[in-house]
Scaffold this motif. Structure first.
Motif, PDB file in Angstrom:
ATOM      1  N   PRO A   1     -57.047 -42.008  27.154  1.00 60.80           N
ATOM      2  CA  PRO A   1     -56.484 -42.794  28.139  1.00 60.80           C
ATOM      3  C   PRO A   1     -57.070 -42.491  29.868  1.00 60.80           C
ATOM      4  CG  PRO A   1     -55.169 -41.090  27.873  1.00 60.80           C
ATOM      5  CD  PRO A   1     -56.001 -41.055  26.723  1.00 60.80           C
ATOM      6  N   GLY A   2     -57.045 -43.292  30.428  1.00 57.61           N
ATOM      7  CA  GLY A   2     -57.637 -43.312  31.779  1.00 57.61           C
ATOM      8  C   GLY A   2     -59.084 -43.853  31.879  1.00 57.61           C
ATOM      9  N   PRO A   3     -59.585 -43.488  33.094  1.00 59.49           N
ATOM     10  CA  PRO A   3     -60.810 -43.906  33.445  1.00 59.49           C
ATOM     11  C   PRO A   3     -61.925 -42.968  32.398  1.00 59.49           C
ATOM     12  CG  PRO A   3     -60.085 -42.873  35.207  1.00 59.49           C
ATOM     13  CD  PRO A   3     -59.121 -43.208  34.479  1.00 59.49           C
ATOM     14  N   TYR A   4     -62.634 -43.619  31.634  1.00 56.15           N
ATOM     15  CA  TYR A   4     -63.396 -42.610  30.609  1.00 56.15           C
ATOM     16  C   TYR A   4     -64.747 -43.378  30.546  1.00 56.15           C
ATOM     17  CZ  TYR A   4     -64.720 -39.603  26.437  1.00 56.15           C
ATOM     18  OH  TYR A   4     -65.112 -38.940  25.511  1.00 56.15           O
TER      19      TYR A   4
END
Length: 75
Positions: A6-9
Motif C-alpha cells: 500500500p501507499g506510494p511505491y
C-alpha cells in the motif's frame, strides 16, 4: 520481483509493467519466473523504465527545475 504494497511505491508499477509475473504475493513463484524464464528483452526494458530515477536524470531535474524555483522563492 516484489510484492504489492500500500501507499506510494514507485517501483511497483514499473516492475508490473516490465513483467507482471514478478509482482505478487507468491514470492517463490516470482523468483522462479525471474530466474528460470526471464522475459525477452527484460534487461533493456528495465534500463529504459528506470531512466527517470537514475542519478543523471535526478541531477538534471534538481539543477534545471528545483534549484531555480528555490532560488527564485528566496528573492
Amino acid at each position: 520481483m516484489t510484492t504489492p504494497a500500500p501507499g506510494p511505491y514507485a517501483a511497483l508499477p514499473v516492475a508490473g509493467g516490465l513483467d507482471p509475473r514478478l509482482v505478487g504475493e507468491d514470492v517463490a513463484r516470482a523468483l522462479r519466473a525471474a530466474l528460470d524464464d526471464p522475459a525477452p528483452g527484460y534487461a533493456e526494458r528495465a534500463l529504459a523504465a528506470i531512466a527517470p530515477y537514475r542519478r543523471a536524470a535526478v541531477d538534471a531535474v534538481v539543477s534545471t527545475e528545483l534549484l531555480p524555483r528555490l532560488l527564485s522563492a528566496r528573492a
